[in-house]
Design a protein around this motif. Structure first.
Motif, short mmCIF file in Angstrom:
data_model
loop_
_atom_site.label_atom_id
_atom_site.label_comp_id
_atom_site.label_asym_id
_atom_site.label_seq_id
_atom_site.Cartn_x
_atom_site.Cartn_y
_atom_site.Cartn_z
N LYS A 186 74.86 43.25 23.69
CA LYS A 186 74.92 43.30 22.23
C LYS A 186 75.96 44.31 21.76
N GLU A 187 76.32 45.26 22.63
CA GLU A 187 77.32 46.28 22.28
C GLU A 187 78.74 45.72 22.28
N PHE A 188 78.93 44.59 22.93
CA PHE A 188 80.29 44.01 23.00
C PHE A 188 80.23 42.49 22.89
N GLU A 189 79.35 42.00 22.03
CA GLU A 189 79.15 40.56 21.91
C GLU A 189 80.39 39.83 21.40
N HIS A 190 81.32 40.55 20.77
CA HIS A 190 82.58 39.93 20.35
C HIS A 190 83.33 39.34 21.56
N LEU A 191 83.09 39.92 22.72
CA LEU A 191 83.85 39.50 23.90
C LEU A 191 83.31 38.24 24.57
N LYS A 192 82.38 37.57 23.89
CA LYS A 192 82.04 36.22 24.34
C LYS A 192 83.30 35.37 24.34
N LYS A 193 84.21 35.72 23.44
CA LYS A 193 85.54 35.13 23.43
C LYS A 193 86.52 36.30 23.32
N PRO A 194 87.02 36.80 24.45
CA PRO A 194 87.83 38.03 24.46
C PRO A 194 89.28 37.82 24.01
N THR A 195 89.43 37.51 22.73
CA THR A 195 90.76 37.40 22.13
C THR A 195 91.26 38.79 21.76
N PHE A 196 92.51 38.86 21.34
CA PHE A 196 93.10 40.12 20.90
C PHE A 196 92.28 40.72 19.75
N ASN A 197 92.00 39.93 18.73
CA ASN A 197 91.26 40.44 17.57
C ASN A 197 89.85 40.89 17.95
N ASN A 198 89.18 40.13 18.80
CA ASN A 198 87.82 40.48 19.17
C ASN A 198 87.77 41.74 20.02
N LEU A 199 88.80 41.96 20.83
CA LEU A 199 88.87 43.19 21.61
C LEU A 199 89.02 44.40 20.68
N LEU A 200 89.86 44.26 19.66
CA LEU A 200 90.01 45.34 18.68
C LEU A 200 88.70 45.62 17.95
N LYS A 229 81.78 41.23 33.65
CA LYS A 229 82.38 42.38 34.33
C LYS A 229 81.97 43.69 33.67
N ILE A 230 81.88 43.68 32.35
CA ILE A 230 81.42 44.88 31.63
C ILE A 230 79.91 45.04 31.78
N ALA A 231 79.19 43.92 31.72
CA ALA A 231 77.73 43.96 31.87
C ALA A 231 77.33 44.47 33.25
N PHE A 232 78.21 44.32 34.25
CA PHE A 232 77.92 44.86 35.58
C PHE A 232 77.69 46.36 35.53
N ASP A 233 78.33 47.03 34.56
CA ASP A 233 78.15 48.47 34.39
C ASP A 233 76.89 48.80 33.59
N LEU A 237 83.86 52.04 23.58
CA LEU A 237 82.65 51.38 24.09
C LEU A 237 82.06 52.15 25.27
N TYR A 238 82.87 52.46 26.26
CA TYR A 238 82.36 53.14 27.45
C TYR A 238 81.92 54.57 27.15
N VAL A 287 85.70 45.41 19.11
CA VAL A 287 84.83 46.22 19.97
C VAL A 287 85.24 47.69 19.89
N GLY A 288 86.55 47.96 19.88
CA GLY A 288 87.02 49.33 19.72
C GLY A 288 86.61 49.92 18.39
N ILE A 289 86.73 49.13 17.33
CA ILE A 289 86.35 49.57 15.98
C ILE A 289 84.86 49.90 15.93
N ASP A 290 84.04 49.04 16.51
CA ASP A 290 82.58 49.20 16.44
C ASP A 290 82.10 50.54 16.98
N HIS A 291 82.77 51.07 18.00
CA HIS A 291 82.27 52.27 18.67
C HIS A 291 83.09 53.53 18.40
N ALA A 292 84.11 53.41 17.57
CA ALA A 292 84.93 54.57 17.24
C ALA A 292 84.31 55.37 16.10
#
Length: 265
Positions: free
Chosen positions: A198-212, A189-193, A152-153, A214-219
């Motif tokens: 929309k790039e990390f909307e999965h993290l509206k609920k930052p569960t283990f699966n949703n964090l993964l 905290k991420i939006a502060f940067d 993502l970053y 986000v990694g998948i989306d940008h790899a």
């Protein structure tokens, strides 16, 4: 090729498991093929600096990372892997990594409330460090949930920085879940940067699966690091057009990164 490996766990610095084993064996494979390999991980308080001969990289001192509007000092330490000609760089900060636990309090078993900030600091600290080293990798291979923000970053926060142009990002998925969510306000905290939500909307609920996810989306390439992954994650990968490497014992660089080899050719 220059290959940077990123993992929160690595033998011999953390206990042996699928992730820490892969974090050692994959660099060994690519380093043995003549590639320029470096590894980054957090300097957890569980790591014995004297036994593992860690020392601070003085020329990298003086850097600070801002996480959620708080300026945090970044300390870089380095060690050499026993019997391997590879350097391991450790991201250190007393606020985030001094405690005697990796992800949770050893006494209470409670997950650290600031694991989201630790992941942000870890990610930004690595990218700022390789820039200061002027060591530009061809490939960054991030492994595990604590490294999920690296794609993502790299593709958003650092998208306009010419130093990071053309770096390909590989993300390996491991089934080592945490329960619940990382933080109720992780998105802010991420939006502060100044990363679009929309790039990390999965993290509206930052569960283990949703964090993964986000990694998948940008790899550029997604790798199945464990023999079995959650059905939700496997189904999500199938819905994407990502280059996907199924679980397998790899022997060559192009088996690890087939689409990246095509790009290099």
């Amino acid at each position: 090729m220059r290959i940077l490996y990123v993992s929160s766990e690595l033998i011999p610095y953390t206990p042996e498991n699928t992730l820490s084993n892969a974090a050692l064996e994959l660099p060994r494979i690519t380093n043995g093929q003549g590639n320029d390999v470096r590894i980054f991980m957090p300097r957890f308080g569980t790591i014995n600096e004297r036994r593992h001969q860690l020392h601070e990289v003085i020329r990298l001192s003086g850097m600070n990372m801002i996480v959620n509007d708080i300026d945090q000092p970044l300390i870089i330490k380095v060690a050499s892997l026993p019997n391997d000609r590879m350097q391991v760089y450790f991201i250190d900060n007393e606020e985030y990594f001094k405690r005697k636990g990796i992800y949770e309090d050893k006494k209470t078993g409670e997950f650290y409330e600031d694991n989201d900030e630790r992941a942000i600091f870890f990610t930004k600290g690595i990218l700022e460090t390789i820039k200061k080293l002027n060591w530009k990798p061809d490939v960054i291979h991030a492994q595990g949930w604590m490294s999920a923000l690296m794609p993502l970053y790299l593709k958003t926060y650092y998208a306009d920085d010419p130093f990071f142009n053309e770096i390909k990002i590989v993300y390996s998925l491991f089934d080592k879940p945490f329960e619940g969510i990382l933080s109720d306000d992780m998105m802010s905290k991420i939006a502060f940067d100044k990363i679009d939500e929309k790039e990390f909307e999965h993290l509206k609920k930052p569960t283990f699966n949703n964090l993964l996810k986000v990694g998948i989306d940008h790899a550029d390439v997604v790798v199945q690091g464990d023999e079995v992954l959650p059905d939700e994650i496997m189904d999500y990968i199938k819905k994407t057009d990502k280059s996907f490497k199924e679980y397998a014992v790899t022997e060559s660089l192009c088996e690890l990164y087939p689409s990246l080899c095509e790009v290099k050719d």
